[in-house]
Design a protein around this motif. Structure first.
Motif, mmCIF file in Angstrom:
data_model
loop_
_atom_site.group_PDB
_atom_site.id
_atom_site.type_symbol
_atom_site.label_atom_id
_atom_site.label_comp_id
_atom_site.label_asym_id
_atom_site.label_seq_id
_atom_site.Cartn_x
_atom_site.Cartn_y
_atom_site.Cartn_z
ATOM 1 N N GLU A 17 0.812 -1.215 0.000
ATOM 2 C CA GLU A 17 0.000 0.000 0.000
ATOM 3 C C GLU A 17 0.849 1.270 0.000
ATOM 4 O O GLU A 17 0.624 2.176 -0.788
ATOM 5 C CB GLU A 17 -0.909 0.020 1.245
ATOM 6 C CG GLU A 17 -2.181 -0.791 1.107
ATOM 7 C CD GLU A 17 -2.935 -0.492 -0.178
ATOM 8 O OE1 GLU A 17 -2.926 -1.386 -1.051
ATOM 9 O OE2 GLU A 17 -3.505 0.591 -0.326
ATOM 10 N N LYS A 20 2.293 2.343 -3.247
ATOM 11 C CA LYS A 20 1.366 3.016 -4.162
ATOM 12 C C LYS A 20 1.315 4.511 -3.859
ATOM 13 O O LYS A 20 1.265 5.334 -4.761
ATOM 14 C CB LYS A 20 -0.039 2.430 -4.011
ATOM 15 C CG LYS A 20 -0.171 0.983 -4.464
ATOM 16 C CD LYS A 20 -1.607 0.543 -4.287
ATOM 17 C CE LYS A 20 -1.788 -0.928 -4.575
ATOM 18 N NZ LYS A 20 -3.180 -1.351 -4.293
ATOM 19 N N ALA A 313 -5.527 4.436 -4.830
ATOM 20 C CA ALA A 313 -4.713 3.264 -4.484
ATOM 21 C C ALA A 313 -5.497 1.974 -4.704
ATOM 22 O O ALA A 313 -4.926 0.963 -5.114
ATOM 23 C CB ALA A 313 -4.239 3.360 -3.034
#
Length: 415
Positions: A17, A20, A313
């Motif tokens: 995550e 991103k 994202a």
RNA sequence: GUGACUGUAGCUCAGUUGGCAGAGCACCUGGUUGUGGCCCAGGUGGCCGUGGGUUCAAGUCCCAUCAGUCACCCCA
């Protein structure tokens, strides 16, 4: 001991995550700078008044969603719920308008709204924000929209829908609102949902945005804002649409597109995805002529947008983690120091990898090396320590050879 | 602020009419000298969200509470 947990609606981010997010930031910097936008960093905490005056006293954001509290000297401060107001304050306070022409600024960072969390909606969320200040020209609106599309497509996000509308100005919007209210007066419980019955009095524009099928049906013939624009707004909007189309971006004209922040006038737009659940809007923006003046600045117009990073994202593919170049295996206790200094030398040569802090079985260390995905495994055993070499093993094909310690870096770099 | 659903190992989840806490993955250690992946064997790891209640007996039933998720709302 009971453990401390994070606050509801706040998140910890780790790879993939967090990767991103950093990618979004670097792509934003790259793309926006091509259009002349300058990186801006502004405070997270501002005086409450800044937001209540710009976003609008009557909006949900200001009335119910802000993190507002008195500081240690009882001054009301607020964790910013959006970026535009702060950028405007900075523009005015630092007299950026004095340079003349168009001032283009971009910023990104956390925003805070006290809402019930759900998919795509956090209490601390992140936005990338662009503002172009100092020109009323519709071609600037078009450029901002096209730049947003450029940014999103550079992130690999296609499958997005662009919706555009004009909200009119101080002259023509009240006329339209009167016409809309008039139309809604004829709507009763059997036509509209409970919420819309309330909205038709409190915020008629929102009725147009309702997703309940019945409401959509009965308001299908409601007056359209785009039929009520004054000559100035009409002409402005036509130029925007023509310029956007002319540059090859297809969009939907959505006369029902409404913005939740009071400062928007004329052009508004939103980018929507069908793949991320109910919170489908990934970016939104528009023109806000008059905002700067209402915050005590000069009468300068502006246009801009914000993207929701969490929502973007969700649409971005996960990128493969980068593989390290080496993993060092040490078989004898005295070799640990050599392993550490070899790793250090290799890192200074631009390579990446790790060395062990303790010895364990070769099998165990080889498994570890395999797990990291390292291209090479460097073995330091009794034999290697004596001859000041490292056994360099190519993990892909299993080939291995002895290399003098001093030449390991050039050997790896040459592969 | 409103509603619905879900809380069992690091992760994904089983757990029957209430009767010994489980699997897969991950992790660790081995499979005879210093060689990873595949395979095989063994092992570590649980306040079953928390607190009450019912019962001889509760992961399972009841109440409360907390947390998470999704939706409404709102918005990026």
């Amino acid at each position: 001991m009971t453990k401390v947990s994070k606050i509801k609606g706040f998140a910890d981010l780790f790879p993939p995550e967090s990767v991103k997010f950093s990618r979004m930031e670097s792509v934003a910097k790259d793309i926006f700078s091509r259009y002349g936008y300058q990186e801006t960093r502004i405070p997270i905490l501002e005086k409450t008044e800044l937001f209540s005056r710009s976003i609008g006293e009557e909006t949900d954001v200001v009335q119910k969603e802000m993190y507002t509290f008195p500081d240690r000297k009882d001054r009301l401060v607020t964790m910013r719920p959006e970026a535009t107001a702060g950028v405007m304050r900075a523009y005015i306070e630092n007299k950026l308008f004095a340079a003349g022409g168009v001032t283009r600024l971009y910023a990104n960072g956390p925003m805070f709204r006290y809402e019930r969390p759900q998919k795509g909606r956090m209490r601390q969320f992140h936005q990338i924000d662009c503002e172009a200040l100092g020109s009323p020209d519709p071609l600037l609106d078009a450029e901002v929209i096209l730049m947003l599309e450029h940014f999103l497509s550079e992130l690999g996000l296609t499958k997005l829908t662009f919706e555009i509308n004009s909200l009119g100005c101080r002259e023509c919007r009240p006329v339209y609102l009167a016409a809309l209210s008039d139309f809604l007066k004829g709507m009763h419980k059997e036509h509209l949902c409970e919420d819309c019955m309330r909205r038709k009095l409190s915020n008629p524009l929102r009725v147009l945005d309702c997703k309940v099928p019945g409401c959509k049906e009965y308001t299908a013939d409601a007056p359209k804002i785009t039929d009520h624009l004054c000559d100035g707004c009409r002409e402005h909007f036509d130029v925007v649409m023509e310029a956007v189309t002319g540059s090859g971006l297809s969009y939907t004209l959505n006369p029902r597109l409404v913005r939740g922040l009071d400062y928007y006038v004329r052009t508004t737009f939103e980018v929507v995805s069908g793949d991320i659940g109910s919170q489908s809007s990934v970016a939104g923006g528009g023109r806000y002529d008059g905002l700067i003046g209402s915050l005590g600045g000069p009468d300068q117009p502006g246009v801009g947008f914000a993207c929701g990073m969490e929502r973007l994202a969700m649409l971005m593919p996960e990128t493969e983690p980068v593989k390290p170049d080496f993993h060092i295996v040490v078989l004898e206790q005295p070799g640990l120091a050599s392993g550490l200094s070899l790793a250090q030398e290799l890192r200074k040569a631009g390579l990446s990898g790790e060395a062990p802090y303790a010895v364990s079985s070769m099998k165990s260390q080889m498994r570890q090396a395999n797990k990291t995905g390292a291209r090479f495994c460097l073995v330091l055993g009794e034999e290697e320590l004596r001859t000041e070499t490292a056994l360099v093993k190519n993990m892909a094909d299993g080939a291995q050879e002895s290399i003098p310690l001093g030449r390991v870096a050039t050997h790896l770099l040459g592969e």
